[in-house]
Motif scaffolding. Structure first.
Motif, PDB file in Angstrom:
ATOM      1  N   LEU A 143       4.792 -14.081  35.101  1.00  0.00           N
ATOM      2  CA  LEU A 143       3.997 -13.185  34.276  1.00  0.00           C
ATOM      3  C   LEU A 143       3.183 -12.248  35.161  1.00  0.00           C
ATOM      4  O   LEU A 143       2.636 -12.657  36.170  1.00  0.00           O
ATOM      5  CB  LEU A 143       3.026 -13.983  33.382  1.00  0.00           C
ATOM      6  N   ASN A 144       3.085 -11.000  34.790  1.00  0.00           N
ATOM      7  CA  ASN A 144       2.216 -10.100  35.533  1.00  0.00           C
ATOM      8  C   ASN A 144       0.850 -10.045  34.856  1.00  0.00           C
ATOM      9  O   ASN A 144       0.620 -10.638  33.814  1.00  0.00           O
ATOM     10  CB  ASN A 144       2.829  -8.693  35.632  1.00  0.00           C
ATOM     11  N   ARG A 145      -0.074  -9.308  35.455  1.00  0.00           N
ATOM     12  CA  ARG A 145      -1.449  -9.289  34.960  1.00  0.00           C
ATOM     13  C   ARG A 145      -1.524  -8.821  33.510  1.00  0.00           C
ATOM     14  O   ARG A 145      -2.224  -9.404  32.694  1.00  0.00           O
ATOM     15  CB  ARG A 145      -2.288  -8.372  35.862  1.00  0.00           C
ATOM     16  N   SER A 146      -0.773  -7.775  33.169  1.00  0.00           N
ATOM     17  CA  SER A 146      -0.863  -7.231  31.820  1.00  0.00           C
ATOM     18  C   SER A 146      -0.376  -8.225  30.781  1.00  0.00           C
ATOM     19  O   SER A 146      -0.924  -8.323  29.683  1.00  0.00           O
ATOM     20  CB  SER A 146      -0.079  -5.926  31.715  1.00  0.00           C
ATOM     21  N   LYS A 192      -4.165 -13.774  38.465  1.00  0.00           N
ATOM     22  CA  LYS A 192      -4.069 -15.218  38.256  1.00  0.00           C
ATOM     23  C   LYS A 192      -5.260 -15.691  37.436  1.00  0.00           C
ATOM     24  O   LYS A 192      -6.405 -15.437  37.789  1.00  0.00           O
ATOM     25  CB  LYS A 192      -4.021 -15.953  39.598  1.00  0.00           C
ATOM     26  N   MET A 193      -4.972 -16.379  36.335  1.00  0.00           N
ATOM     27  CA  MET A 193      -6.025 -16.852  35.456  1.00  0.00           C
ATOM     28  C   MET A 193      -6.495 -18.240  35.859  1.00  0.00           C
ATOM     29  O   MET A 193      -5.691 -19.140  36.083  1.00  0.00           O
ATOM     30  CB  MET A 193      -5.535 -16.890  34.006  1.00  0.00           C
ATOM     31  N   ASP A 207     -12.386  -8.333  39.190  1.00  0.00           N
ATOM     32  CA  ASP A 207     -12.008  -9.504  38.404  1.00  0.00           C
ATOM     33  C   ASP A 207     -12.185  -9.219  36.925  1.00  0.00           C
ATOM     34  O   ASP A 207     -12.894  -8.272  36.537  1.00  0.00           O
ATOM     35  CB  ASP A 207     -12.859 -10.719  38.793  1.00  0.00           C
ATOM     36  N   LEU A 208     -11.584 -10.058  36.081  1.00  0.00           N
ATOM     37  CA  LEU A 208     -11.812  -9.999  34.647  1.00  0.00           C
ATOM     38  C   LEU A 208     -12.405 -11.333  34.205  1.00  0.00           C
ATOM     39  O   LEU A 208     -11.899 -12.396  34.577  1.00  0.00           O
ATOM     40  CB  LEU A 208     -10.504  -9.740  33.886  1.00  0.00           C
TER      41      LEU A 208
END
Length: 212
Positions: A143-146, A192-193, A207-208
């Motif tokens: 999975l990518n960031r989006s 990466k979450m 960062d988010l």
């Protein structure tokens, strides 16, 4: 069946996860193991009724050739008993397949180290476990960031790090969010979450933050 996903336990979290996989990974093969379910819902998965701590049940699910197993926690009994059973199932899976990725859900923090020693690859606390998070953990390499943001946005809020929190520890950020009646549960860093990261983790610009 090979290179498939095995899910242990039928509940709202596993139901949501199967729906996520059916919608986003239509060709993915899923096996559900549960000892209590009598009438499987009309979702795309193979159902095996049995005790997942037993070798013969795992063999029916072709555990030797599975790529990921998620052990969801039983919410019908006490937390201690549920965690002990999850660890027992984790051990059984690891013995049957030394290489498979195992994501184990726990209620209590005190059993985290026991679950790691039992062979769990990833541990998710019960109050953090959602189908979307497991879906991310399962497909973290592709999975990518989006796409990660799209998955978690269905249930959580993501936002850039406010200027006054850049360079602060995660626990400091949590306290600031609590002042506004928001619960900060994780951070996305370089795509990466991380859910419930170490309290000392430094939050950087770019960062988010993930909150509910």
């Amino acid at each position: 069946m090979e290179n498939h996903q095995i899910i242990i336990g039928w509940n709202e979290r596993s139901k949501q996860l199967i729906k996520e996989i059916n919608e986003k990974k239509e060709d993915e093969k899923v096996v559900l193991i549960d000892a209590t379910l009598d009438n499987p819902p009309e979702l795309n998965f193979t159902f095996i009724k049995g005790d997942a701590s037993k070798r013969d049940t795992l063999e029916q699910a072709n555990i030797e050739h599975a790529k990921t197993v998620v052990v969801t926690s039983d919410f019908t009994g006490g937390e201690e008993e549920a965690d002990q059973y999850s660890i027992l199932v984790t051990i059984s899976i690891r013995v049957a397949n030394p290489n498979v990725k195992i994501i184990t859900e726990l209620h209590t923090k005190k059993h985290v180290e026991n679950a790691k020693r039992a062979g769990a690859t990833t541990i998710i606390r019960a109050n953090e476990f959602m189908g979307g998070i497991f879906f991310h953990e399962t497909y973290t390499d592709c999975l990518n960031r989006s796409s990660i943001e799209q998955i978690i946005s269905q249930q959580y809020k993501t936002l850039p790090v406010p200027n006054n929190l850049i360079g602060k520890q995660f626990r400091e950020c949590q306290n600031k969010f609590l002042d506004k009646d928001d619960l900060l549960i994780g951070v996305i860093c370089d795509g990466k979450m991380s859910v419930n990261p170490a309290s000392e983790k430094i939050i950087n610009n770019g960062d988010l933050l993930i909150s509910i």
